[in-house]
Design an enzyme around this catalytic site. Structure first.
Site, PDB file in Angstrom:
ATOM      1  N   ASP A 152     -92.268 -61.827 -44.630  1.00 42.90           N
ATOM      2  CA  ASP A 152     -93.473 -62.372 -43.987  1.00 42.90           C
ATOM      3  C   ASP A 152     -94.760 -61.797 -44.589  1.00 42.90           C
ATOM      4  O   ASP A 152     -95.643 -61.305 -43.846  1.00 42.90           O
ATOM      5  CB  ASP A 152     -93.455 -62.061 -42.476  1.00 42.90           C
ATOM      6  N   GLU A 201     -92.997 -72.650 -37.897  1.00 44.83           N
ATOM      7  CA  GLU A 201     -93.564 -71.298 -37.701  1.00 44.83           C
ATOM      8  C   GLU A 201     -94.346 -70.909 -38.957  1.00 44.83           C
ATOM      9  O   GLU A 201     -94.440 -71.667 -39.918  1.00 44.83           O
ATOM     10  CB  GLU A 201     -92.442 -70.282 -37.438  1.00 44.83           C
TER      11      GLU A 201
HETATM   12  O1  FUB Z   1     -89.718 -61.925 -39.378  1.00 50.09           O
HETATM   13  C1  FUB Z   1     -89.398 -62.479 -38.117  1.00 50.09           C
HETATM   14  C2  FUB Z   1     -89.684 -63.936 -38.086  1.00 50.09           C
HETATM   15  O2  FUB Z   1     -88.919 -64.595 -39.100  1.00 50.09           O
HETATM   16  C3  FUB Z   1     -91.104 -64.313 -38.400  1.00 50.09           C
HETATM   17  O3  FUB Z   1     -91.994 -64.073 -37.360  1.00 50.09           O
HETATM   18  C4  FUB Z   1     -90.918 -65.729 -38.774  1.00 50.09           C
HETATM   19  O4  FUB Z   1     -92.013 -66.327 -39.390  1.00 50.09           O
HETATM   20  C5  FUB Z   1     -89.700 -65.648 -39.665  1.00 50.09           C
HETATM   21  O5  FUB Z   1     -90.029 -65.282 -40.981  1.00 50.09           O
END
Ligand code: FUB
Length: 327
Positions: free
Chosen positions: A19, A226
């Site tokens: 991320d 997301e």
């Molecule tokens: O790293 C945890 C979660 O996985 C993140 O918040 C999302 O975007 C995905 O990458």
């Protein structure tokens, strides 16, 4: 541990990282990633495997210099309101202060978004005692516009709980819209002058197709899942994000940071591993994509590694699609 960066290779190998939010601060590239734990627990759709407990910050003077690990800058135990899962963070600079924005579950198991401050982009960061009032879900990305207005984009489906907030309050039983209904959009809120609260209630961003119709929940190649990121290029705001189940990074554009945005295309084809999450930054006149995959752990979903590659625009502003494994 230092490492000279190479495109599409792990930037950091002594920790698992994911991320990556990249920013240019004080003339260097700073990376604000998640720090994946090296555990062998179960993997599920709720994201319980992403059990992170702290953040490290990294910097690069340029792409010919080693990546520097500035060490642990914030730990779960120092955040009074948080109980677990320090997921994807972002950082911003304003008021001579660096701000680290991060999601975590509160003591009721609900994802909230917190903020911590530092005088240095490399931290350490001191958290505010409580989460940002009115915040929820995950993946904050903060864009500070040329006029100084700061916007937080956030939200994630499934383990990120965005479906549970459709009525404006948390409903544990709520599910996502039917496949023929408009998809849920990311949320946006303007931040207060001191960057510690929202100026207004978060609003849902509309993402439209080329005919001006909302992208539908069943359109998994294009609907928001997301990992939002906003950058400004040639008078357009680019909202890029992950499609989750179809594992792409895609983008949409608008003349207004609040949208509506019109879907444009794919930035990155699927990587090794389930999640895909990114940031886009300009450095010394070129544009770069920072992303992650699971190549360092040979495919373990929660043991990821941050990478980068150059990003190219065509003359009409289209971003050229990147296959990170192309020869
Ligand atoms: O790293 C945890 C979660 O996985 C993140 O918040 C999302 O975007 C995905 O990458």
């Amino acid at each position: 541990m230092t490492r000279i960066p190479k495109p599409n290779e792990p930037l950091i190998t002594h920790l698992f990282t994911a991320d990556p939010s990249a920013h240019v601060f004080e003339g260097k590239i700073y990376l604000y990633p998640s720090h994946d734990l090296d555990h062998d627990g179960p993997d599920n759709d709720n994201g319980d495997q992403y059990a992170m407990e702290d953040y490290h910050i990294f910097s690069l003077d340029n792409f010919e210099s080693p990546v520097v690990d500035h060490g642990e800058v914030l730990h779960l135990k120092d955040i009074p309101w948080a109980s677990k899962q320090l997921w994807a963070p972002d950082a911003a600079y304003k008021n001579d202060t660096y701000y680290l924005f991060f999601p975590a579950r509160d003591h009721d198991g609900i994802f909230r978004i917190g903020v911590a401050t530092s005088a240095s982009p490399a931290g350490p960061f001191t958290p505010e005692p409580d989460y940002i009032p009115g915040s929820f879900s995950i993946d904050p990305a903060v864009f500070v516009d040329d006029d100084g207005e700061a916007y937080m984009y956030f939200g994630g489906l499934w383990g990120g709980q965005l479906e549970k907030w459709q009525t404006g309050s948390f409903d544990q039983e709520a599910e996502g819209p039917d496949s023929g209904a408009p998809a849920l959009g990311p949320r946006v809120a303007r931040l207060s002058e001191d960057m510690l609260s929202f100026q207004d209630e978060p609003a849902e961003i509309s993402i439209l197709d080329e005919h001006g119709n909302p992208i539908l929940a069943g359109d998994e190649d294009r609907r928001y899942f997301e990992g939002p990121w906003v950058h400004h290029y040639n008078g357009w705001y680019y909202l890029s994000y992950s499609t989750g189940t179809t594992h792409k990074l895609v983008y949409a554009v608008s003349r207004n940071p609040l949208g509506p945005y019109t879907f444009k295309g794919t930035i990155l084809t699927p990587v090794i591993g389930w999640t895909t999450h990114h940031s886009i930054v300009e450095f010394q006149g070129k544009w770069y994509l920072f992303y992650h995959d699971c190549s360092l752990s040979e495919g373990v979903n929660h043991k990821r590694c941050v990478k980068y590659t150059e990003l190219h625009y065509d003359e009409d502003g289209t971003i050229r699609t990147i296959d990170p494994y192309a020869a």
